[in-house]
Scaffold this motif. Structure first.
Motif, PDB file in Angstrom:
ATOM      1  N   ARG A  51       4.284  -2.972   8.037  1.00 49.30           N
ATOM      2  CA  ARG A  51       3.125  -2.672   7.192  1.00 49.30           C
ATOM      3  C   ARG A  51       3.415  -1.489   6.269  1.00 49.30           C
ATOM      4  NH1 ARG A  51      -2.440  -3.874   7.439  1.00 49.30           N
ATOM      5  NH2 ARG A  51      -3.025  -3.748   5.255  1.00 49.30           N
ATOM      6  N   LEU A  52       4.104  -0.493   6.789  1.00 50.59           N
ATOM      7  CA  LEU A  52       4.462   0.665   5.971  1.00 50.59           C
ATOM      8  C   LEU A  52       5.418   0.269   4.855  1.00 50.59           C
ATOM      9  CD1 LEU A  52       4.505   3.690   5.363  1.00 50.59           C
ATOM     10  CD2 LEU A  52       6.238   3.954   7.161  1.00 50.59           C
ATOM     11  N   ALA A  53       6.430  -0.536   5.169  1.00 51.58           N
ATOM     12  CA  ALA A  53       7.406  -0.949   4.155  1.00 51.58           C
ATOM     13  C   ALA A  53       6.732  -1.744   3.040  1.00 51.58           C
ATOM     14  CB  ALA A  53       8.508  -1.775   4.800  1.00 51.58           C
ATOM     15  N   ARG A  54       5.815  -2.618   3.410  1.00 54.29           N
ATOM     16  CA  ARG A  54       5.125  -3.414   2.392  1.00 54.29           C
ATOM     17  C   ARG A  54       4.211  -2.537   1.536  1.00 54.29           C
ATOM     18  NH1 ARG A  54       3.666  -9.168   5.450  1.00 54.29           N
ATOM     19  NH2 ARG A  54       5.785  -9.578   6.182  1.00 54.29           N
ATOM     20  N   ALA A  55       3.581  -1.556   2.171  1.00 55.64           N
ATOM     21  CA  ALA A  55       2.726  -0.643   1.410  1.00 55.64           C
ATOM     22  C   ALA A  55       3.545   0.176   0.424  1.00 55.64           C
ATOM     23  CB  ALA A  55       1.975   0.280   2.365  1.00 55.64           C
ATOM     24  N   VAL A  56       4.731   0.608   0.839  1.00 52.60           N
ATOM     25  CA  VAL A  56       5.613   1.355  -0.059  1.00 52.60           C
ATOM     26  C   VAL A  56       6.053   0.473  -1.214  1.00 52.60           C
ATOM     27  CG1 VAL A  56       7.893   2.418  -0.259  1.00 52.60           C
ATOM     28  CG2 VAL A  56       6.429   2.975   1.680  1.00 52.60           C
ATOM     29  N   GLY A  57       6.406  -0.767  -0.903  1.00 47.74           N
ATOM     30  CA  GLY A  57       6.813  -1.693  -1.956  1.00 47.74           C
ATOM     31  C   GLY A  57       5.732  -1.899  -2.984  1.00 47.74           C
ATOM     32  N   ALA A  58       4.501  -2.102  -2.525  1.00 41.16           N
ATOM     33  CA  ALA A  58       3.383  -2.299  -3.459  1.00 41.16           C
ATOM     34  C   ALA A  58       3.133  -1.047  -4.289  1.00 41.16           C
ATOM     35  CB  ALA A  58       2.132  -2.672  -2.673  1.00 41.16           C
ATOM     36  N   ASP A  59       3.325   0.091  -3.683  1.00 41.89           N
ATOM     37  CA  ASP A  59       3.074   1.362  -4.364  1.00 41.89           C
ATOM     38  C   ASP A  59       4.146   1.669  -5.411  1.00 41.89           C
ATOM     39  OD1 ASP A  59       1.472   3.898  -4.431  1.00 41.89           O
ATOM     40  OD2 ASP A  59       3.414   4.753  -3.887  1.00 41.89           O
ATOM     41  N   MET A  60       5.391   1.199  -5.178  1.00 38.71           N
ATOM     42  CA  MET A  60       6.502   1.579  -6.041  1.00 38.71           C
ATOM     43  C   MET A  60       6.942   0.486  -7.013  1.00 38.71           C
ATOM     44  SD  MET A  60       9.024   3.702  -3.459  1.00 38.71           S
ATOM     45  CE  MET A  60      10.053   4.229  -4.840  1.00 38.71           C
ATOM     46  N   HIS A  61       6.263  -0.636  -7.058  1.00 35.78           N
ATOM     47  CA  HIS A  61       6.803  -1.761  -7.818  1.00 35.78           C
ATOM     48  C   HIS A  61       6.970  -1.447  -9.307  1.00 35.78           C
ATOM     49  CE1 HIS A  61       2.565  -2.505  -8.887  1.00 35.78           C
ATOM     50  NE2 HIS A  61       3.023  -3.250  -9.876  1.00 35.78           N
ATOM     51  N   ARG A  62       6.148  -0.567  -9.844  1.00 35.12           N
ATOM     52  CA  ARG A  62       6.275  -0.242 -11.262  1.00 35.12           C
ATOM     53  C   ARG A  62       7.540   0.560 -11.560  1.00 35.12           C
ATOM     54  NH1 ARG A  62       0.719   0.469 -10.445  1.00 35.12           N
ATOM     55  NH2 ARG A  62      -0.583  -0.965 -11.667  1.00 35.12           N
ATOM     56  N   ALA A  63       8.135   1.152 -10.524  1.00 24.40           N
ATOM     57  CA  ALA A  63       9.346   1.959 -10.721  1.00 24.40           C
ATOM     58  C   ALA A  63      10.586   1.091 -10.891  1.00 24.40           C
ATOM     59  CB  ALA A  63       9.538   2.917  -9.560  1.00 24.40           C
ATOM     60  N   PHE A  64      10.479  -0.232 -10.669  1.00 25.08           N
ATOM     61  CA  PHE A  64      11.641  -1.119 -10.736  1.00 25.08           C
ATOM     62  C   PHE A  64      11.391  -2.204 -11.777  1.00 25.08           C
ATOM     63  CE2 PHE A  64      11.579   0.786  -6.546  1.00 25.08           C
ATOM     64  CZ  PHE A  64      12.888   1.211  -6.396  1.00 25.08           C
ATOM     65  N   ARG A  65      12.251  -2.243 -12.744  1.00 23.13           N
ATOM     66  CA  ARG A  65      12.083  -3.177 -13.856  1.00 23.13           C
ATOM     67  C   ARG A  65      11.935  -4.617 -13.373  1.00 23.13           C
ATOM     68  NH1 ARG A  65      17.275  -3.246 -16.661  1.00 23.13           N
ATOM     69  NH2 ARG A  65      17.712  -4.978 -15.230  1.00 23.13           N
ATOM     70  N   ASP A  66      12.729  -4.991 -12.388  1.00 23.98           N
ATOM     71  CA  ASP A  66      12.719  -6.375 -11.907  1.00 23.98           C
ATOM     72  C   ASP A  66      11.945  -6.534 -10.596  1.00 23.98           C
ATOM     73  OD1 ASP A  66      14.363  -7.573 -14.001  1.00 23.98           O
ATOM     74  OD2 ASP A  66      15.940  -6.257 -13.208  1.00 23.98           O
ATOM     75  N   GLY A  67      11.122  -5.540 -10.261  1.00 30.65           N
ATOM     76  CA  GLY A  67      10.165  -5.714  -9.187  1.00 30.65           C
ATOM     77  C   GLY A  67      10.664  -5.403  -7.790  1.00 30.65           C
ATOM     78  N   VAL A  68       9.767  -5.670  -6.853  1.00 29.73           N
ATOM     79  CA  VAL A  68      10.008  -5.434  -5.423  1.00 29.73           C
ATOM     80  C   VAL A  68       9.919  -6.778  -4.723  1.00 29.73           C
ATOM     81  CG1 VAL A  68       9.149  -4.288  -3.347  1.00 29.73           C
ATOM     82  CG2 VAL A  68       9.027  -3.116  -5.559  1.00 29.73           C
TER      83      VAL A  68
END
Length: 787
Positions: A51-68
């Motif tokens: 759950r923590l990893a998925r929350a981090v991914g959702a929170d950081m997706h804008r930092a990666f051009r090609d997504g999470v």
């Protein structure tokens, strides 16, 4: 706490329940991923890694051009299929020759979830991706770190139940918040007015483990919070029935732990099961000693490392020593595995490990007692404090069997210094009474020293008649056993009984007999204890010169032995002598010094006795608010101990006199204010209450006392900053010692008595851990050179 929408350039599933807490962890993960390319989230099953990893991914997706992109490896049968699972989920051309080529020009975060399912092969696959795809970052969830270059590891721990402010506030507790949200969801109710203390108790019993909390929340459909707490006696029956859309292993606590068990090899399973007999945490030495001959397949130290890697054991560091602990749910599951297929808690295998555990910790207590009187005093007392949970388990196991209940009585006596010297009177009394009752019920021969330990505790709690019986019984038993040491302790403590009853002749005769006996046997510890107690008796009956002489003899033994506990009590007695002679200034100085030592050895009784005396001194000096606060703090301790000043009437009258004067000198509001301050401070706060406030430092009486001090006092303090633990007067005398002056010369120079100088020198040596005056001179010289 929130429910986040699914990012567009991502395959992360949308949240269906609220995400609670983990603010600090998310901040740390973002920080690490800003400069690292591989971060593994490790932790026990059910702790919320996914759950923590998925929350981090959702929170950081804008930092990666090609997504999470999430790659769930739960259904992958083995490591050979891992690459295909990554290729199916990751961005890039699916017809690329390899996963590295597919991701070569991508800027993405890959969340590889549940790596435990695919074995060790995945580590090399991840290393290849990182080596060939410079803009790919990877976040993994796993029980064990991958162990490859460039990997950062963050251990995800259960929620802290006490709350974010560590004050036991349910409203700031993420564990309680999670429970509330999940319980409200399954009951269909709005905010429920549950009892905060019960919620904190429940989440504490569940150790903040998110999965266990969510499973417990399901039970609110048919059970009250108290019923759920009571049901945790069989937590594996209670904590099941999770939502069907969860992986099967997350639908019950049993399934989760069984899955973790199945991932371990035979040696790891055995150590897991054997560790379940421990309570709290344990050192590696203890684990090796208790489990060493039973794990067979590998050395216990290697298996401990493996279980730490698998997040079954948690490693913590305490003053440079590694200690290992296990969540209660894992411990209870281990006990089930240890008890065998028939789930017999008294199986031969369980009893064998428990017996080894008992032998080790009873031996630990005995060794601690042997080394307590001397320079290792604090190490012994703090060591027992850290191991007391395991010693309790050992005590209970010994008490249950007629063949070993005599050992249970022995450990009570071994720990006399912990009960009496470290302020654990209530527990010591319970242990002693239970042990003595059990050995008598079963007709088991036990050592007389258990009785003098109980008798001493009863004296302190004011139960003089019961103490009298215990000590006389001890004296008779010691005679039959030819146990002269127990006889001496019983004789000395009977002297206290006589003193409490006002019989000075019998009291002093008993103490002198005990001192003579201890000296004849060369028992330095007993001699020192009897001498300070004898000095106290001399003092309260008005024989001040004899009291001073006993104090001097006690101080000499303590200094030669490196003891601080007896030394502090001797200083308290000496302060009491000065107070009863009307010398409140010198009494206060001695009491302050005694208090500083009492606080370092964490002796609650000693701190309270000195605090009591300082309250009387403050009353005599007109410092009424300070006196009232101190009396409130000491009164709180006496209330739990059983009797103010151990029921010693000749001391209690000073307390009554002070309280009577305070009610005359202070308004009701001032008394209430000072009392509240003292109650808030408690025993631990007595040193703070005893120190003069900033405003008091410049009162006329304080300035007058300052003018009487030696003019070079502050110069000595500045010259020897390494002696910061000493009082100003002690620093001054230390400087004169360094100049080669004798105690007599120092007394003449400072216009104080030779006896006072002797006491100060004793304190200086004790505080600096020195045995000889030359060491003080060397310390001062080295400090001057360093400066």
């Amino acid at each position: 706490m929130s429910i986040k929408k699914q990012p567009r350039n991502s395959n992360l599933p949308a949240d269906v329940t609220s995400f609670v807490g983990r603010t600090d962890e998310m901040r740390r993960i973002r920080s690490v991923l800003s400069h690292a390319r591989l971060l593994s989230l490790t932790g026990a099953g059910g702790v919320g890694k996914t759950r923590l990893a998925r929350a981090v991914g959702a929170d950081m997706h804008r930092a990666f051009r090609d997504g999470v992109w999430l790659i769930d490896l739960t259904t992958v049968p083995d490591g050979g299929f891992a690459e295909q699972a990554i290729r199916d989920a990751a961005p890039g051309p699916r017809n690329a020759a390899s996963v590295e080529e597919q991701l070569a020009d991508r800027e993405s975060l890959l969340v590889l979830d549940n790596l435990d399912y695919v074995g060790a092969d995945i580590g090399q696959r991840i290393a290849d991706i990182l080596a060939h795809c410079p803009d790919i970052r990877i976040l993994t969830t796993t029980r064990s770190a991958l162990g490859i270059s460039g990997e950062y590891v963050l251990q995800v721990r259960p929620f802290a139940v006490a709350g974010n402010n560590n004050k036991g506030d349910s409203k700031s507790s993420d564990a309680v918040t999670l429970f509330r949200h999940r319980a409200q969801a399954v009951t269909g109710l709005g905010p429920v007015d549950w009892n905060d203390s019960e919620l904190l108790e429940l989440c504490s019993r569940l150790e903040g483990l998110p999965l266990a909390i969510e499973l417990a929340a399901l039970r609110t459909r048919s059970m009250s919070i108290r019923e759920i707490i009571d049901g945790l006696k069989d937590r594996f029956r209670l904590l099941k029935g999770g939502p069907r859309d969860l992986p099967r292993r997350h639908r019950s606590l049993t399934a989760l732990l069984q899955w973790s068990w199945d991932q371990c090899n035979l040696g790891e399973q055995r150590l897991w099961a054997y560790f379940s007999v421990f309570a709290g945490s344990a050192t590696l030495d203890a684990i090796v000693a208790i489990c060493g001959s039973t794990t067979a397949t590998a050395h216990p130290a290697e298996l401990v490392e493996s279980l730490v890697q698998r997040s079954i054991l948690v490693c913590e560091y305490d003053e440079g020593v590694s200690r290992f602990r296990m969540l209660d749910s894992m411990r209870e599951f281990g006990l089930l595995m240890l008890s065998g297929e028939d789930r017999n808690p008294n199986s031969w295998q369980t009893n064998r490990v428990r017996s080894r555990h008992m032998e080790y910790y009873l031996g630990y207590a005995a060794d601690a007692e042997k080394s307590w009187f001397g320079p290792n005093q604090r190490k012994s007392s703090t060591g027992v404090g850290k191991e007391i949970a395991n010693i309790r388990v050992a005590f209970e196991h010994a008490l249950d069997d007629s063949r070993t209940c005599g050992l249970a009585a022995s450990v009570v006596a071994d720990l006399w210094f912990y009960w009496i010297g470290c302020g654990h009177l209530h527990e010591g009394k319970i242990w002693a009474e239970r042990a003595w009752t059990r050995v008598n019920e079963r007709g088991v021969q036990s050592e007389a020293r258990t009785l003098w330990t109980l008798g001493w505790i009863l004296l302190i709690t004011g139960e003089v008649d019961r103490a009298d019986w215990c000590l006389r019984t001890c004296l008779a038993s010691a005679g039959r056993e030819n146990d002269s040491r127990s006889a001496a302790f019983a004789t000395a403590l009977l002297g206290a009984v006589h003193g409490f009853r006002g019989d000075a002749v019998a009291a002093l005769a008993s103490y002198q007999s005990a001192v003579d006996d201890a000296r004849s046997r060369g028992d330095q510890m007993a001699t020192a204890i009897f001498l300070y107690q004898q000095a106290e008796m001399y003092c309260v009956f008005g024989y001040f010169d004899q009291a001073e002489e006993s104090c001097n003899q006690c101080a000499e033994i303590c200094l030669n032995s490196g003891d601080r506990w007896c030394l502090a009590y001797m200083m308290w007695v000496r302060s009491l002598i000065h107070f009863m002679k009307g010398e409140t200034e010198s009494s206060g100085t001695l009491a302050d010094e005694a208090l500083s030592i009492m606080a370092t050895v964490e002796d609650h009784l000693g701190v309270t006795l000195v605090g009591e005396l300082l309250a009387w001194i403050a009353t005599a000096d007109g410092e009424f608010p300070k006196a009232a606060a101190l009396l409130a703090a000491t009164g709180a301790y006496w209330g739990t101990a059983g009797s103010p000043l151990m029921g010693f009437d000749r001391l209690h009258r000073h307390r009554e006199t002070s309280m009577s004067r305070l009610t005359r000198e202070l308004s009701n509001a001032d008394v209430a204010r000072a009392t509240a301050e003292g109650l808030r401070a408690g025993v631990e706060g007595i040193p703070g209450l005893a120190r003069p406030s900033h405003d008091e430092l410049n009162t006329p009486s304080t300035l007058a006392r300052k003018e009487q001090t030696h003019p070079s006092q502050s110069d000595v303090h500045d010259a020897y900053p390494g002696l910061a633990g000493l009082t100003n007067r002690e620093r001054q005398i230390a400087g004169l010692i360094a100049q080669g002056m004798t105690n007599k010369q120092i007394a003449s120079s400072l216009i104080i008595s030779r006896r006072t100088v002797d006491t100060h020198v004793a304190h200086i040596l004790a505080k600096c851990g020195a045995q000889r005056r030359s060491e003080i001179a060397s310390l001062i010289t080295s400090e001057s050179v360093a400066r």
